[in-house]
Structure formats: structure tokens, C-alpha cells
Design an enzyme around this catalytic site. Structure first.
Site, PDB file in Angstrom:
ATOM      1  CD  GLU A  34      34.365  54.601  33.828  1.00  0.00           C
ATOM      2  OE1 GLU A  34      34.691  53.410  33.809  1.00  0.00           O
ATOM      3  OE2 GLU A  34      33.175  54.977  34.018  1.00  0.00           O
ATOM      4  NE  ARG A  36      32.048  54.698  38.075  1.00  0.00           N
ATOM      5  CZ  ARG A  36      30.930  54.296  38.678  1.00  0.00           C
ATOM      6  NH1 ARG A  36      30.424  55.009  39.640  1.00  0.00           N
ATOM      7  NH2 ARG A  36      30.337  53.178  38.313  1.00  0.00           N
ATOM      8  CB  CYS A  43      35.493  47.396  42.125  1.00  0.00           C
ATOM      9  SG  CYS A  43      36.680  46.811  43.301  1.00  0.00           S
ATOM     10  CE  LYS A  52      33.961  44.727  51.480  1.00  0.00           C
ATOM     11  NZ  LYS A  52      33.103  44.404  50.320  1.00  0.00           N
ATOM     12  CD  GLU A 205      17.219  35.639  50.205  1.00  0.00           C
ATOM     13  OE1 GLU A 205      18.031  36.562  50.069  1.00  0.00           O
ATOM     14  OE2 GLU A 205      16.715  35.015  49.246  1.00  0.00           O
ATOM     15  CG  ASP A 315      30.299  42.486  37.774  1.00  0.00           C
ATOM     16  OD1 ASP A 315      31.094  41.579  38.086  1.00  0.00           O
ATOM     17  OD2 ASP A 315      29.809  43.286  38.599  1.00  0.00           O
ATOM     18  CG  LEU A 322      32.914  37.523  43.160  1.00  0.00           C
ATOM     19  CD1 LEU A 322      33.469  36.165  43.541  1.00  0.00           C
ATOM     20  CD2 LEU A 322      32.549  38.325  44.410  1.00  0.00           C
ATOM     21  CG  HIS A 324      38.465  38.088  43.277  1.00  0.00           C
ATOM     22  ND1 HIS A 324      37.656  38.792  44.127  1.00  0.00           N
ATOM     23  CD2 HIS A 324      38.057  36.812  43.385  1.00  0.00           C
ATOM     24  CE1 HIS A 324      36.816  37.977  44.734  1.00  0.00           C
ATOM     25  NE2 HIS A 324      37.041  36.760  44.282  1.00  0.00           N
ATOM     26  CG  HIS A 447      51.687  27.903  67.580  1.00  0.00           C
ATOM     27  ND1 HIS A 447      50.362  27.586  67.720  1.00  0.00           N
ATOM     28  CD2 HIS A 447      52.156  28.227  68.825  1.00  0.00           C
ATOM     29  CE1 HIS A 447      50.025  27.694  68.996  1.00  0.00           C
ATOM     30  NE2 HIS A 447      51.101  28.082  69.690  1.00  0.00           N
TER      31      HIS A 447
HETATM   32  C1  FAD Z   1      28.419  47.479  47.409  1.00  0.00           C
HETATM   33  C2  FAD Z   1      29.256  46.516  46.612  1.00  0.00           C
HETATM   34  C3  FAD Z   1      30.279  45.835  47.244  1.00  0.00           C
HETATM   35  C4  FAD Z   1      31.068  44.957  46.525  1.00  0.00           C
HETATM   36  N1  FAD Z   1      32.068  44.301  47.185  1.00  0.00           N
HETATM   37  C5  FAD Z   1      32.838  43.441  46.519  1.00  0.00           C
HETATM   38  C6  FAD Z   1      33.910  42.773  47.175  1.00  0.00           C
HETATM   39  O1  FAD Z   1      34.158  42.980  48.358  1.00  0.00           O
HETATM   40  N2  FAD Z   1      34.672  41.926  46.459  1.00  0.00           N
HETATM   41  C7  FAD Z   1      34.427  41.677  45.133  1.00  0.00           C
HETATM   42  O2  FAD Z   1      35.153  40.872  44.526  1.00  0.00           O
HETATM   43  N3  FAD Z   1      33.427  42.284  44.478  1.00  0.00           N
HETATM   44  C8  FAD Z   1      32.630  43.172  45.137  1.00  0.00           C
HETATM   45  N4  FAD Z   1      31.637  43.824  44.462  1.00  0.00           N
HETATM   46  C9  FAD Z   1      31.428  43.513  43.038  1.00  0.00           C
HETATM   47  C10 FAD Z   1      32.448  44.253  42.171  1.00  0.00           C
HETATM   48  O3  FAD Z   1      32.313  45.636  42.397  1.00  0.00           O
HETATM   49  C11 FAD Z   1      32.221  43.924  40.708  1.00  0.00           C
HETATM   50  O4  FAD Z   1      32.274  42.526  40.527  1.00  0.00           O
HETATM   51  C12 FAD Z   1      33.304  44.562  39.839  1.00  0.00           C
HETATM   52  O5  FAD Z   1      33.319  45.958  39.994  1.00  0.00           O
HETATM   53  C13 FAD Z   1      33.091  44.221  38.366  1.00  0.00           C
HETATM   54  O6  FAD Z   1      34.093  44.810  37.620  1.00  0.00           O
HETATM   55  P1  FAD Z   1      33.886  45.186  36.093  1.00  0.00           P
HETATM   56  O7  FAD Z   1      35.210  45.710  35.638  1.00  0.00           O
HETATM   57  O8  FAD Z   1      33.284  44.068  35.357  1.00  0.00           O
HETATM   58  O9  FAD Z   1      32.796  46.367  36.067  1.00  0.00           O
HETATM   59  P2  FAD Z   1      32.534  47.704  36.933  1.00  0.00           P
HETATM   60  O10 FAD Z   1      33.419  47.771  38.120  1.00  0.00           O
HETATM   61  O11 FAD Z   1      31.096  47.753  37.112  1.00  0.00           O
HETATM   62  O12 FAD Z   1      33.027  48.838  35.952  1.00  0.00           O
HETATM   63  C14 FAD Z   1      32.386  49.121  34.752  1.00  0.00           C
HETATM   64  C15 FAD Z   1      32.692  50.551  34.363  1.00  0.00           C
HETATM   65  O13 FAD Z   1      32.244  50.730  33.016  1.00  0.00           O
HETATM   66  C16 FAD Z   1      31.772  52.045  32.880  1.00  0.00           C
HETATM   67  N5  FAD Z   1      30.893  52.063  31.707  1.00  0.00           N
HETATM   68  C17 FAD Z   1      29.738  51.389  31.510  1.00  0.00           C
HETATM   69  N6  FAD Z   1      29.245  51.638  30.288  1.00  0.00           N
HETATM   70  C18 FAD Z   1      30.110  52.494  29.689  1.00  0.00           C
HETATM   71  C19 FAD Z   1      30.158  53.102  28.416  1.00  0.00           C
HETATM   72  N7  FAD Z   1      29.217  52.867  27.490  1.00  0.00           N
HETATM   73  N8  FAD Z   1      31.175  53.940  28.140  1.00  0.00           N
HETATM   74  C20 FAD Z   1      32.142  54.185  29.070  1.00  0.00           C
HETATM   75  N9  FAD Z   1      32.160  53.630  30.280  1.00  0.00           N
HETATM   76  C21 FAD Z   1      31.156  52.778  30.589  1.00  0.00           C
HETATM   77  C22 FAD Z   1      31.035  52.292  34.187  1.00  0.00           C
HETATM   78  O14 FAD Z   1      30.914  53.688  34.423  1.00  0.00           O
HETATM   79  C23 FAD Z   1      31.952  51.596  35.181  1.00  0.00           C
HETATM   80  O15 FAD Z   1      32.875  52.510  35.736  1.00  0.00           O
HETATM   81  C24 FAD Z   1      30.838  44.741  45.145  1.00  0.00           C
HETATM   82  C25 FAD Z   1      29.821  45.442  44.490  1.00  0.00           C
HETATM   83  C26 FAD Z   1      29.037  46.330  45.216  1.00  0.00           C
HETATM   84  C27 FAD Z   1      27.962  47.087  44.492  1.00  0.00           C
END
Ligand code: FAD
Length: 468
Positions: A34, A36, A43, A52, A205, A315, A322, A324, A447
Site C-alpha cells: 500500500e 498510502r 473507502c 458517512k 447534471e 474498482d 462499490l 462491498h 411490528h
Molecule cells: C466520496 C466517496 C464515497 C463513497 N461511498 C461509498 C459507499 O458509501 N459505499 C460503497 O460501497 N462505496 C463507496 N465508495 C466507493 C468505494 O470507496 C470504492 O468502491 C472502494 O474503495 C473500491 O475498493 P478497492 O479495494 O477496489 O480500491 P480502493 O479503495 O480505491 O483502494 C485501492 C488502494 O490501492 C492503493 N494503490 C494504488 N496503486 C498502488 C500501487 N501501485 N502500489 C501500492 N498501492 C497502490 C491506493 O493507494 C488505495 O489505497 C465511495 C467512494 C468515494 C470517493
């Protein structure tokens, strides 16, 4: 820290960290890279969790300001302590990301702090955050690098006045006015936070409706309800540019179909037109990993890329962006790697919009069923007729159950109402089990609960609701 693993997961978002934990449970030696400073990805750090936390906090403010009187609760002058509210958000984020670090320790997962590059099947180079590099050798790689903000030409995000959701979740003061570009769930949620705190929010939009992808009736009603709360909408409108000036940001708007441009000046512009898969610096091209036409890592039904031993989830691949969905894919791919039958049912993934009231859905919309020529019956029940919703003084919205006309199998459920996001779990479970509307209608519901509206909507599919 060892250099040789059964599995190296790149990215610690809900896809990556859950995959790492499940793989460790199944006996694999796992590292998660990671870049970060903290675990948890978009998320936990800048997405679901902080949004949230602020939605919850701003709801309390709104409630104290405008709604407690309804319940016979008198409050004195209500004041906003924005610093305190942001402090609540930061604490919630901190507790969550530290929780993942604890789970990594518990499951003996090595957290490699740095940016990973795929150096070919079985090899990951990491540029360490602390300087230097490390090469990890592994049987399998799971790419879980998530997504990033979708850019818009003419709108340059500076995270000060033209912000993405990340900047919008950390504004130092309440802006007087804000344009939200994009009427999807992120724009509506973050827009709601600031609107409750006193900002005049205008959602612009491109399409002629908000929440594209959700059931049309839900979108319409959500727009009406948010409109009543004070949110303004400019639909069928595109933003062609945003320029910071010493008075604010000048935003130029045009009808989507073409026509005269207009300029609006606001304090803050939030760009939230969607997210794009994030693969920068991963070296996928050199490693020969194929992407699809939208820049997503191409995978088969088992999350495998075209390069043996390299998988992808979350993603960064196709499907709803999402948390989940990413989590379930993380579990599935870990189980597949362990020789089990990991599987994700994409027909039963709930989607929630955490405004007040909330909107939630699972399965097909009416528009999709019509387009696919599926014959269905719809049962609808309004919260105005639900005792608990009345007790909560929150009667906006309805539950709509869509069931196959011949078999009665539930094909989709759409809710707008209080706690819709919690209620939808019942319906996701029902759909996982292939329930009919009759199954839901004959299930005893406590209920007085909001979920009784689900039972009534299921009864309404057969034309026999009791309370309406
Ligand atoms: C404002 C906002 C609100 C949201 N609210 C919701 C919600 O309520 N419910 C919901 O289901 N979804 C929500 N989402 C979407 C959700 O955050 C994403 O769908 C989810 O985080 C995707 O998970 P992921 O594990 O695929 O990737 P991410 O959570 O994006 O994690 C990817 C990680 O990979 C790391 N990374 C990337 N490239 C590298 C690399 N080369 N080397 C090392 N590390 C790397 C990044 O730093 C990051 O920490 C929201 C998104 C945003 C922006």
C-alpha cells in the site's frame, strides 16, 4: 519481513485488505503493498467512511436545527462546530484504518509500505515509502489498486476551490454556495452534507435525471425530496469550464443539447462525475496485462487476467464501483486461489445512496425489465402508511418490489425512505435465495418496523396489501 509469498495483494482498499485476510485465513503467506500512509484505500480514508461520518454528523445538526421540535424536544440556539465535526470524521477514519492494521497483524499479513510495480508474473517491485526498494517474489498477484476521480476538461481540481470528493470532505469553512458537477450518489451525498450546514447547493447534471442507473421512479422522487430540502438542480446541462477568480469560481454551463451558455459564480465547485480505474505506475503494459476499452484490467469470470498468476478485483475491474462488491471479489479470488469455488452473484449487489431519506436498490430496475422484455408485476407501499415511519416523522418514500409475472421470483427491489440502506439487506438475502414476492409476504416481520413496508410491497405484488 520475508520476500517470498504465496500471494502479494497490491492495494489495501476493501478489495485488497479483505482478499489478504481471507487468503491468510486459508493458510497462505500474504503481503499487501500500500502506497498510502494508512490502510483501507479510498473507502476508509477518503470515501465511504468519512462521507458517512459527515452525513451522520450533519444529519444531527439538521435534526437539532429543524426537526427536534416535532418530537416535543425544545433546544436552544444550535451552533455548528465545524472543527468538532471534522474531528469526529477524522477519529472515525483513524479507528477504521487502525482496525485494518490490527487485522493484518492478527492474520500475520506483511504490510509493505510503498508503491508496487508488477515486474512480471511472480514478481513485484516496491518503491518503499521510506526510500529504497524491495522485490517480492510470489506465486500469485492480486491487483486491487482501485479508482481515482474522473477528470473533466476545463475543470482543474486544486482541492481548494475546485475540489474532488476528497477536498469536499475536508473544507475548512462552510461555503456560501457550491456547484456539484454530477448528480450521482457521491455528488448528492457530499452536496447534502454542505447543504445541511448552510451552503446553497446546485447540482448540474448532463443527463435529464439524477442518479442514472437507479430506478426512474426513485430518481424522480429523490430529486423532489432533495429539492424540498433546498437543493437546486440543473439537469440536461453540461459544465464547459470553471475558472477561479478573486470572487469565487466562475462556472460556465451550457444546455447538453447545445444552446446559449451561462455563467454562475460560486464559492466551491465539486467535481463528481464518476471515477476511473487506477493503474498508474503499475507497469501493466510492460507486464503484458490487458486492459479493456475503458482502461479497466480485463479479467475472466475467475478474476484472472491474461497473464498467468495475475488477478484483479474491485474498482479497477468491470462492475459497480462499490466497496462491498470489491470485498466480495476479494473473498472470492482468495478462495479460488485456495482451490475453492469462490463466487460473486452480480445480480444481487445492493446499491445505496446515503442521503436523507436514503435510496437503496438491488436487482433490476423497471426500465431494465421493460428493455429486456421481461414480464413483471410491481408492488408498491408508501412510508406514509407505515407506523414506524410516522413515529419517526419520516414518511417520504416507498418500497417497490418487482417480481416475475409467471414465477413470482423477485427481480428487483427499490426503496426510498428512512434507513433504506439497512432495509435493502433483507432483499439482497431474499434474491440470493431466489425468493418469490410471496415468500417475503409470508415472512413474519416485526411490528412496528420500517421493514413492514417491504412485506406490504411484496403483498401488493399480488394486489393484497393490508395497510393501504
Ligand atoms: C466520496 C466517496 C464515497 C463513497 N461511498 C461509498 C459507499 O458509501 N459505499 C460503497 O460501497 N462505496 C463507496 N465508495 C466507493 C468505494 O470507496 C470504492 O468502491 C472502494 O474503495 C473500491 O475498493 P478497492 O479495494 O477496489 O480500491 P480502493 O479503495 O480505491 O483502494 C485501492 C488502494 O490501492 C492503493 N494503490 C494504488 N496503486 C498502488 C500501487 N501501485 N502500489 C501500492 N498501492 C497502490 C491506493 O493507494 C488505495 O489505497 C465511495 C467512494 C468515494 C470517493
Amino acid at each position: 519481513m520475508a520476500d517470498t509469498y504465496d500471494l502479494v495483494v497490491i492495494g489495501s482498499g476493501p478489495g485488497g485488505y479483505v482478499c489478504a485476510i481471507r487468503a491468510a485465513q486459508l493458510g497462505m503467506k500474504v503481503a499487501c503493498v500500500e502506497k498510502r500512509a494508512t490502510l483501507g484505500g479510498t473507502c476508509l480514508n477518503i470515501g465511504c467512511i468519512p462521507s458517512k461520518a459527515l452525513l451522520q454528523a450533519s444529519e444531527k445538526f439538521e435534526e437539532a436545527n429543524h426537526h427536534l421540535g416535532t418530537f416535543g424536544v425544545k433546544v436552544g440556539k444550535v451552533e455548528l462546530d465545524l472543527k468538532g465535526m471534522m474531528g469526529h470524521k477524522d477519529k472515525v477514519v483513524g479507528d477504521n484504518v487502525n482496525g485494518v492494521a490490527f487485522l493484518f497483524k492478527k492474520n500475520k499479513i506483511d504490510w509493505v509500505k510503498g508503491a508496487a510495480r508488477v515486474a512480471g508474473a511472480g514478481k513485484v517491485d516496491v518503491a518503499l515509502n521510506g526510500g529504497g526498494s524491495q522485490t517480492l517474489t510470489t506465486k500469485n498477484i492480486v491487483i486491487a489498486t482501485g479508482s481515482d476521480v474522473m477528470p473533466l476538461p476545463g475543470v482543474v481540481v486544486d482541492e481548494q476551490r475546485i475540489v474532488s470528493s476528497t477536498g469536499a470532505l475536508a473544507l475548512p469553512e462552510v461555503p456560501k454556495s457550491m456547484i456539484v458537477i454530477g448528480g450521482g450518489y457521491i455528488g448528492l451525498e457530499v452536496g447534502s452534507v454542505w447543504q445541511r450546514l448552510g451552503t446553497k447547493v446546485t447540482v448540474v447534471e448532463f443527463l435529464d435525471r439524477i442518479l442514472p442507473g437507479m430506478d426512474g421512479e426513485v430518481s424522480k422522487q429523490m430529486q423532489r425530496i432533495l429539492g424540498k430540502q433546498g437543493m437546486a438542480f440543473k439537469l440536461g446541462t453540461k459544465v464547459t469550464g470553471a475558472k477561479p477568480t478573486n470572487k469565487g469560481v466562475d462556472v460556465t454551463l451550457e444546455p447538453a443539447k447545445g444552446g446559449a451558455a451561462e455563467t454562475m459564480t460560486v464559492d466551491i465547485v465539486l467535481l463528481s462525475i464518476g471515477r476511473k480505474p487506477f493503474v498508474d505506475g503499475l507497469g501493466l503494459k510492460e507486464a503484458g496485462v490487458a486492459l479493456d476499452e475503458r482502461g479497466r484490467v480485463k479479467t475472466d469470470a475467475h478474476f484472472a487476467t491474461n497473464v498467468q498468476g495475475i488477478y484483479a478485483i474491485g474498482d479497477v475491474i468491470a462492475g459497480p464501483m462499490l466497496a462491498h462488491k470489491a470485498e466480495d471479489e476479494g473473498v472470492a479470488v482468495a478462495e479460488i486461489l485456495a482451490g475453492q469455488a469462490g463466487h460473486v452473484n452480480y445480480d444481487a449487489i445492493p446499491g445505496v445512496v446515503y442521503t436523507w431519506p436514503e435510496a437503496a436498490s438491488v436487482g433490476k430496475t423497471e426500465e431494465q425489465l421493460k428493455q429486456e422484455g421481461v414480464e413483471y408485476r410491481a408492488g408498491k407501499f408508501p412510508f406514509t402508511a407505515n407506523g414506524r415511519a410516522r413515529a419517526m416523522a419520516s414518511t417520504d418514500g416507498f418500497v417497490k418490489v418487482l417480481a416475475d409475472k409467471k414465477t413470482d421470483r423477485v427481480l428487483g427491489v427499490h426503496i426510498i425512505g428512512p434507513e433504506a440502506g439497512t432495509m435493502i439487506a433483507e432483499l439482497a438475502l431474499a434474491m440470493e435465495f431466489g425468493a418469490s414476492a410471496e415468500d417475503i409476504a409470508r415472512t413474519c416481520h416485526a411490528h412496528p418496523t420500517l421493514n413492514e413496508a417491504v412485506k406490504e410491497a411484496a403483498l401488493a405484488v399480488d394486489g393484497r396489501p393490508i395497510h393501504i
